[in-house]
Design a protein around this motif. Structure first.
Motif, PDB file in Angstrom:
ATOM      1  N   ALA A  58     -34.299  75.963  -7.412  1.00  0.00           N
ATOM      2  CA  ALA A  58     -34.592  74.559  -6.795  1.00  0.00           C
ATOM      3  C   ALA A  58     -33.382  74.641  -5.733  1.00  0.00           C
ATOM      4  CB  ALA A  58     -34.264  73.567  -7.886  1.00  0.00           C
ATOM      5  N   ALA A  59     -33.908  73.821  -4.871  1.00  0.00           N
ATOM      6  CA  ALA A  59     -33.186  73.506  -3.934  1.00  0.00           C
ATOM      7  C   ALA A  59     -33.744  72.030  -2.925  1.00  0.00           C
ATOM      8  CB  ALA A  59     -33.237  74.522  -2.586  1.00  0.00           C
ATOM      9  N   GLY A  60     -32.828  71.523  -2.347  1.00  0.00           N
ATOM     10  CA  GLY A  60     -32.982  70.132  -1.762  1.00  0.00           C
ATOM     11  C   GLY A  60     -31.968  69.551  -0.941  1.00  0.00           C
ATOM     12  N   PHE A  61     -32.180  68.671  -0.343  1.00  0.00           N
ATOM     13  CA  PHE A  61     -31.256  67.667   0.554  1.00  0.00           C
ATOM     14  C   PHE A  61     -31.163  66.377   0.237  1.00  0.00           C
ATOM     15  CE2 PHE A  61     -32.839  71.352   3.157  1.00  0.00           C
ATOM     16  CZ  PHE A  61     -31.763  71.749   3.662  1.00  0.00           C
ATOM     17  N   SER A  62     -30.169  65.652   0.516  1.00  0.00           N
ATOM     18  CA  SER A  62     -29.999  64.256   0.293  1.00  0.00           C
ATOM     19  C   SER A  62     -29.161  63.706   1.879  1.00  0.00           C
ATOM     20  CB  SER A  62     -28.955  63.962  -0.800  1.00  0.00           C
ATOM     21  OG  SER A  62     -27.695  64.423  -0.483  1.00  0.00           O
ATOM     22  N   LEU A  63     -30.051  62.679   2.102  1.00  0.00           N
ATOM     23  CA  LEU A  63     -29.453  61.958   3.408  1.00  0.00           C
ATOM     24  C   LEU A  63     -28.797  60.550   2.839  1.00  0.00           C
ATOM     25  CD1 LEU A  63     -32.536  62.668   5.435  1.00  0.00           C
ATOM     26  CD2 LEU A  63     -30.394  64.059   5.505  1.00  0.00           C
ATOM     27  N   SER A  64     -27.664  60.451   3.742  1.00  0.00           N
ATOM     28  CA  SER A  64     -27.023  59.049   3.379  1.00  0.00           C
ATOM     29  C   SER A  64     -27.651  57.826   4.279  1.00  0.00           C
ATOM     30  CB  SER A  64     -25.446  59.041   3.725  1.00  0.00           C
ATOM     31  OG  SER A  64     -24.864  57.787   3.928  1.00  0.00           O
ATOM     32  N   GLY A  65     -27.855  56.704   3.749  1.00  0.00           N
ATOM     33  CA  GLY A  65     -28.415  55.629   4.407  1.00  0.00           C
ATOM     34  C   GLY A  65     -27.473  55.457   5.593  1.00  0.00           C
ATOM     35  N   LYS A  66     -26.468  55.887   5.889  1.00  0.00           N
ATOM     36  CA  LYS A  66     -25.502  55.403   6.869  1.00  0.00           C
ATOM     37  C   LYS A  66     -26.352  55.977   8.354  1.00  0.00           C
ATOM     38  CE  LYS A  66     -21.276  55.741   4.717  1.00  0.00           C
ATOM     39  NZ  LYS A  66     -19.852  56.568   4.299  1.00  0.00           N
ATOM     40  N   LEU A  67     -27.006  56.905   8.263  1.00  0.00           N
ATOM     41  CA  LEU A  67     -27.852  57.203   9.263  1.00  0.00           C
ATOM     42  C   LEU A  67     -28.696  56.292   9.695  1.00  0.00           C
ATOM     43  CD1 LEU A  67     -28.733  60.859   8.139  1.00  0.00           C
ATOM     44  CD2 LEU A  67     -27.273  60.410   9.978  1.00  0.00           C
ATOM     45  N   TRP A  68     -29.397  55.404   8.914  1.00  0.00           N
ATOM     46  CA  TRP A  68     -30.130  54.276   9.587  1.00  0.00           C
ATOM     47  C   TRP A  68     -29.684  52.881   9.111  1.00  0.00           C
ATOM     48  CZ3 TRP A  68     -31.349  57.980   5.995  1.00  0.00           C
ATOM     49  CH2 TRP A  68     -31.631  57.754   4.592  1.00  0.00           C
TER      50      TRP A  68
END
Length: 158
Positions: A58-68
């Motif tokens: 398994a592999a994945g990414f998470s993005l913080s809402g700070k970006l938007w």
């Protein structure tokens, strides 16, 4: 031999099921995280402790809402490939039942692929997570799917 589904209850006994797993988590940038996991377990023994998986990646990414502009939100996306051993496939094809899979036949086995995405955000004193999974070859059966699964999680802490 009897034509009935496989029933191993008469010979079932507790045995350790050896395996190995690896987990990597890394923050790539201030607002971007990455994870990768891999695991293998002995596919010659009946799984009972978690689910019907003998090997996984398994592999994945998470993005913080700070970006938007939403500091407490998180968006994530991941891919997973799960598989079972040839012995496990034969057992399920003979009518054997696992913890979560098995319906009497597995004539065209294949690895199970999952694409998952989620969005998590605060709501009053809770955290709400909206989740979507696309499952290809569910329960290792190429004759089934793909299947879509939608989910909602609520986490409250007081």
């Amino acid at each position: 031999m009897t034509g009935a589904p496989a029933d191993i209850a008469a010979v079932r006994k507790y045995q350790s099921r050896g395996g190995i797993s690896m987990n990597l988590e890394q923050q790539l940038m201030d607002n971007v995280g990455f994870f990768a996991r891999a695991g293998w377990a002995d596919g010659h023994k009946e799984p009972y402790e978690f689910t019907d998986i003998d090997h996984t990646v398994a592999a994945g990414f998470s993005l913080s809402g700070k970006l938007w502009g939403r500091d407490d939100d998180v968006f994530g996306i991941a891919g997973v490939v799960n598989g079972i051993s040839n012995v496990h496939q034969a057992f399920l094809n003979a009518g054997g039942l696992g913890i979560l899979v098995g319906d009497g036949q597995l004539p065209h086995p294949g690895d199970e692929g999952i694409l998952e995405t989620y969005y998590s955000f605060p709501w009053f004193a809770s955290k709400i997570t909206l989740d979507y999974q696309l499952i290809v070859n569910p329960a290792y059966n190429r004759d089934r799917g793909p299947a879509s699964v939608f989910g909602v999680r609520v986490h409250s802490q007081y």
